[in-house]
Design an enzyme around this catalytic site. Structure first.
Site, short mmCIF file in Angstrom:
data_model
loop_
_atom_site.label_atom_id
_atom_site.label_comp_id
_atom_site.label_asym_id
_atom_site.label_seq_id
_atom_site.Cartn_x
_atom_site.Cartn_y
_atom_site.Cartn_z
N SER A 1 0.83 -1.21 0.00
CA SER A 1 0.00 0.00 0.00
C SER A 1 0.87 1.26 0.00
CB SER A 1 -0.97 -0.05 1.19
OG SER A 1 -2.00 0.90 1.04
N ASP B 1 -9.62 -4.37 -5.36
CA ASP B 1 -8.89 -3.54 -4.39
C ASP B 1 -8.97 -2.07 -4.80
OD1 ASP B 1 -7.02 -2.17 -2.85
OD2 ASP B 1 -5.46 -3.68 -3.07
N HIS C 1 -8.22 -5.35 -0.15
CA HIS C 1 -6.95 -4.69 0.16
C HIS C 1 -6.34 -5.23 1.44
CE1 HIS C 1 -3.95 -1.57 -0.29
NE2 HIS C 1 -4.15 -1.18 0.96
#
Length: 219
Positions: A121, A187, A199
């Protein structure tokens, strides 16, 4: 989804994509390691996701555990990028500076060590920055020297924000062939989907093992 292709990359797109990573969620992690004092055969540098506590993060730990079991008797060091991982996404530059400093130290002191770079991320965006921005900008003041790619064996990112804007790590003209950029279906951080749980599922869903197998094949 494993992305491929070689479009051009830009700091503006990378910086904008960092802002997309606000949906990254948290889980426990190990504490970060100290700077490498002994040269290892393999050195992993991993940046955790938004709001995860200091350390590798859940995804990073799963990746490291899987990779460790795939490299035989070779020694492996692990470094958790030191940065806030907060919702102040411009602070990702702190992580980029920290990762770059550590990587340069390894290259200078342990030239035979093979580097593995990874992130989840917002942490994936940090890897995008250090591999895509060769000049100081937007708080990033420690770009990697041009010889560093020769020491990087593989890269693995999960839920990468720049993939959402069409700039996956696999599109890098320098690192693309060494990279795996994993984006779960739906996601919202790395795709146009709206499945937030997608996610959160990196690691236990088999993606950590997939990435580790890819990287181990390059070592």
């Amino acid at each position: 989804m494993l992305t491929t292709g070689v479009p051009s990359r830009s700091l503006r797109a990378v910086s904008a994509a960092v802002l997309v990573s606000a949906t990254a969620l948290v889980s426990p992690a190990v504490l970060p390691t100290a700077a490498a004092a002994v040269c290892k055969d393999v050195q992993v540098v991993f940046a955790r996701g938004t709001d995860e506590p200091p350390g590798l993060g859940r995804v990073g730990q799963a990746f490291v555990d899987s990779l460790r079991g795939r490299i035989g008797n070779r020694s492996m060091g692990v470094y958790a990028v030191n940065y806030p991982a907060s919702y102040d996404f411009l602070a990702a530059a702190d992580g980029a500076n920290d990762a770059s400093a550590f990587i340069q130290d390894v290259v200078n002191t342990c030239p035979n060590t093979r580097l593995v770079l990874g992130g989840y991320s917002q942490g994936a965006a940090i890897i995008d920055i250090i591999t895509s921005v060769p000049f100081p900008a937007v708080g990033f003041n420690n770009p990697l020297p041009p010889d560093v790619p020769d020491h990087v064996a593989g890269l693995a990112v999960f839920g990468n924000p720049t993939t959402k804007v069409g700039l996956p790590l696999t599109s890098s003209p320098v690192y693309g062939s060494k990279a795996i950029d994993l984006c779960n279906f739906g996601d919202p951080v790395c795709s146009g989907g709206d499945d937030v749980p997608a996610h959160r599922s990196y690691g236990p869903d088999g993606t950590a093992s997939q990435a580790a197998a890819f990287v181990a094949g390059l070592l």
